[in-house]
Design a protein around this motif. Sequence first.
Motif, PDB file in Angstrom:
ATOM      1  N   ARG A  47      34.647  27.731  40.363  1.00 29.07           N
ATOM      2  CA  ARG A  47      34.508  29.322  39.497  1.00 29.07           C
ATOM      3  C   ARG A  47      35.851  29.055  38.567  1.00 29.07           C
ATOM      4  NH1 ARG A  47      39.442  31.435  39.858  1.00 29.07           N
ATOM      5  NH2 ARG A  47      40.155  30.035  41.833  1.00 29.07           N
ATOM      6  N   GLU A  49      37.191  30.150  35.047  1.00 28.15           N
ATOM      7  CA  GLU A  49      37.804  31.218  33.996  1.00 28.15           C
ATOM      8  C   GLU A  49      37.321  31.310  32.243  1.00 28.15           C
ATOM      9  OE1 GLU A  49      41.778  32.331  34.292  1.00 28.15           O
ATOM     10  OE2 GLU A  49      40.955  32.352  36.610  1.00 28.15           O
ATOM     11  N   TYR A 285      38.322  27.613  45.221  1.00 22.22           N
ATOM     12  CA  TYR A 285      37.585  27.178  43.689  1.00 22.22           C
ATOM     13  C   TYR A 285      36.100  27.970  44.022  1.00 22.22           C
ATOM     14  CZ  TYR A 285      40.722  22.939  44.247  1.00 22.22           C
ATOM     15  OH  TYR A 285      41.858  21.494  43.575  1.00 22.22           O
ATOM     16  N   ASP A 287      33.645  30.966  44.502  1.00 27.23           N
ATOM     17  CA  ASP A 287      33.411  32.736  45.404  1.00 27.23           C
ATOM     18  C   ASP A 287      33.056  33.013  45.984  1.00 27.23           C
ATOM     19  OD1 ASP A 287      35.631  33.898  42.804  1.00 27.23           O
ATOM     20  OD2 ASP A 287      33.487  33.417  41.056  1.00 27.23           O
ATOM     21  N   HIS A 324      36.651  26.330  49.537  1.00 28.37           N
ATOM     22  CA  HIS A 324      37.163  27.526  50.007  1.00 28.37           C
ATOM     23  C   HIS A 324      37.550  28.118  50.962  1.00 28.37           C
ATOM     24  CE1 HIS A 324      35.651  31.629  49.530  1.00 28.37           C
ATOM     25  NE2 HIS A 324      35.082  31.774  50.513  1.00 28.37           N
ATOM     26  N   GLY A 369      42.873  27.822  37.845  1.00 28.75           N
ATOM     27  CA  GLY A 369      42.251  28.248  36.449  1.00 28.75           C
ATOM     28  C   GLY A 369      43.348  26.848  35.322  1.00 28.75           C
ATOM     29  N   ASN A 463      38.278  22.552  37.014  1.00 27.49           N
ATOM     30  CA  ASN A 463      39.605  23.436  37.779  1.00 27.49           C
ATOM     31  C   ASN A 463      40.050  21.870  38.383  1.00 27.49           C
ATOM     32  OD1 ASN A 463      41.447  25.491  39.078  1.00 27.49           O
ATOM     33  ND2 ASN A 463      39.694  26.870  40.045  1.00 27.49           N
TER      34      ASN A 463
END
Length: 511
Positions: A47, A49, A285, A287, A324, A369, A463
Amino acid sequence: MTASPASPSPTGPIQPDSSAAPSPATGAAGTLDLRSGCQGLPPLTARLEPWMRELLADPVACRDLLEDHGSPLNVHDFSALPRNASELSDAAAEQGVDLRIFVARKANKTLGLMTAAQNAGLGLDMGSERELEQALELGVPAQDIVVTAAIKPAPLLRLALTSGAMLVLDNLDEAAAVDALLASPSSVPAPTRRPVALRLAPTPSETVGPTRFGESARTWREWAQSRDPVQDALRLDGIHFHLHGYDPLARAHALAEAVGLVDALRALGHRPRFIDIGGGIPMSYLDDPEEWATFWSAHEDRTGTADSSLTWRGEPLRQVYPYHQDVVRGQWLTTFLAAEVDPGTTAADALRERGLELRCEPGRSMLDGCGMTLARVVQRTSTSDGIPLVGLEMNRTQCRSTSDDFLVDPVLVRAGAVPPQSTSEPVDAFLVGAYCIEAELIQRRRLRFPHGVHRGDIVALPNTAGYLMHILESASHQIPLASNMVQGPDGWRRDRIDAVSPLRPWADPAS
């Protein structure tokens, strides 16, 4: 299952090619697909930001940062911190529970983190004398500080006592050391009562694992019996515990024992007003949960050879952080507060009925993030038996916590025009670092570079602000530690932690 390459990969050194490198794919709007240059086998897509996307989409800005401040470079933007905290605060408020969050400073050493936490109305958790000194120098109020260091030498205890910060007593030896300091007016002046919390070691069970931290409830009850609840120099303000892992039901079982200790202390005349459940609040970390499942399915397949396996020489990853998790932050806290601590009584009920504040000290989940690590590609080579390698200007301690590996796909940033002699064909390779060790791997996963990789390119590790940048970083070989940049309203600036030294503790980095 095993991942099949989309194109052949060289089994020897990466060879220069006189033709131009293939262009990375672009999205529908014509913008560079940040993830097209590097994917894990199989992928674990990070992911990102908005601030990360903006920086990584600007190769010139990335290159200039590295040229000005060195490689590797830790870049921070703490704009996600208040949002992460509000997920917890909102979940607690829905259950009618008062929550106080203290961000774990040990998760990230920047002074910018402390300023961001204070601006967001959050407290700070200190793990050493140096951390506590820095917080006090920055003007963080004592009531916004909790000291939970695992080992507390006399200078740290003295500073905590004189400052009035909340001091978590870990064991009887620590409590005795505090009494000795308080018995010497020259050591700890002023007669005011000092706030402390007692660290509980919950009874091990099928649900609650053993811990090195704290004393049993019985030990603390017996200790408290000899303390005057009104005249004692210590004021027993709360109960703290720290558990390994992320099981909310284990945390609820530990809370039940903490509640029992609160009741016992109150019966003795003490007035504890909070229970602190420590850190270990999960985040994710990634999605895509399917990518996580696919990765482990591929990882369990051991049919690959050294030059085709998904991990370094086919070695399994045995101790890995759960990159995850389905239930994170607010959802996790809701599950914890809804768990029963007694038949018909939830954790939230037990806290509300006693007027107890809930406290916690998250690290990773607050810094989700908030940072990335950038490193320059220095060389492309291979092992003597033909495994392609990409050498980075960093070492493995600069992106590592206590687990075997960092399981998030890097982002490859082209650092500008590619000279013809620097181009390379598509390649599957491993990232290696600067230490003179055979297995000096930045990541133990095989990575695919569909459009090649070039000297001067930049690898971004997404991240990494929570623990991964700083918890194990080393300056071995006399290689300097990574610099730290923080983004603010006026752009990027060097964090002042890089100028801190025993001789000049608050020197300006520019001086």
